[in-house]
Design an enzyme around this catalytic site. Structure first.
Site, PDB file in Angstrom:
ATOM      1  N   ASN A  91       0.812  -1.214   0.000  1.00 26.07           N
ATOM      2  CA  ASN A  91       0.000   0.000   0.000  1.00 26.07           C
ATOM      3  C   ASN A  91       0.847   1.266   0.000  1.00 26.07           C
ATOM      4  OD1 ASN A  91      -2.346   1.839   0.728  1.00 26.07           O
ATOM      5  ND2 ASN A  91      -1.053   2.008   2.545  1.00 26.07           N
ATOM      6  N   TYR A 157       3.793  10.318 -11.829  1.00 27.93           N
ATOM      7  CA  TYR A 157       2.908   9.509 -10.975  1.00 27.93           C
ATOM      8  C   TYR A 157       2.236   8.442 -11.832  1.00 27.93           C
ATOM      9  CZ  TYR A 157      -0.792   8.118  -7.775  1.00 27.93           C
ATOM     10  OH  TYR A 157      -1.636   7.376  -6.983  1.00 27.93           O
TER      11      TYR A 157
END
Ligand code: 8X3
Length: 258
Positions: A91, A157
């Protein structure tokens, strides 16, 4: 049917947001949680809360996933204590800045690539051999819709999350012949610390990302992760893409009153 009771679930970036919500959801199913994050105090508080509420076992460690030696020591310590994870939730991840490539901040790029790609790889590389030795395990990567569609000023990103999707799919190929499954859960607009981190603590700018929308919550995403993890062992969900109903594409949002 709950297949997660007494399973060990390692969650990176467990101190807040999606990681913390996953810890809460898995613990509520009776899973034991191995929590790692840079902010040790936060995961210690979370761990004791979850033990009290659900009677589960917890393990906490301050780990920066970008530090390959620290990651390797962490996983070896877990293995030494007999705590091989049944489920690994990769995560830990972040976005930094919103810029064109020609104006991009190189420190932001390093931070995103180091955390989202290299960090995920370091943790997975350390854990997988132990899953393989037991011929059981499930790796769940938290990706993003940014790993499926690019958007303006999101290039690096986007690239890191495209990499996460590539790694999820490629690891499934690498693991053919084993019982180990690899999945990614790819959320769209979700209100967590994500935008505050992206905009270096500029809370006003962060808030504006979610204004006049009904974004996903960390709990919504943890629900999906739980679903993926709880499927029967012969089912391998490669990719679960989710957006809030007010969003149908990155940047394509129904902003009521906006
Ligand atoms: C979070 C989703 O679209 O804001 O990864 O990049 S998005």
């Amino acid at each position: 049917m709950n297949r997660l009771a007494d399973k060990r679930v390692l969650i990176t970036g467990a101190s807040a947001g999606i990681g913390e919500a996953c810890a809460r959801h898995f613990a509520a199913q009776g899973a034991h949680v191995l929590l790692s994050a840079r902010r040790l105090d936060r995961i210690q508080t979370l761990a004791s809360e979850l033990t009290t509420a659900h009677g589960i076992e917890t393990h906490t460690a301050a780990v920066d996933v970008t530090d390959r030696d620290a990651v390797s020591t962490y996983v070896e310590d877990l293995v030494g204590e007999g705590l091989v994870p049944d489920v690994l939730i990769n995560n830990a991840g972040k976005a930094k800045g919103l810029d064109t490539v020609q104006e991009g901040n190189l420190d932001h790029w390093d931070e995103m690539i180091d955390t989202n790609v290299k960090g995920l790889l370091y943790v997975t590389r350390a854990v997988l051999p132990h899953m393989i030795a037991r011929d059981s395990g499930h790796v769940i990567n938290i990706g993003s819709i940014a790993g499926r569609w690019v958007y303006p000023k999101g290039a690096v990103y986007n690239a890191t999350k495209f990499a996460v999707r590539a790694l999820s799919e490629a690891m499934n190929i690498d693991l053919l012949g084993t019982n180990i499954r690899v999945s990614s859960v790819d959320p769209g607009l979700a209100e967590t610390e994500f935008s505050e981190v992206r905009f270096d603590g500029d809370t006003e700018r962060a808030k504006s990302v979610y204004s006049d929308t009904v974004p996903l919550t960390a709990d919504d995403i943890a629900d999906a992760v739980l679903y993926v993890a709880n499927t029967p062992p012969h089912v391998d969900i490669f990719n679960l893409v989710m957006m809030p109903t007010v969003q149908r594409y990155p940047g394509y949002m129904d902003r009521k009153g906006g």
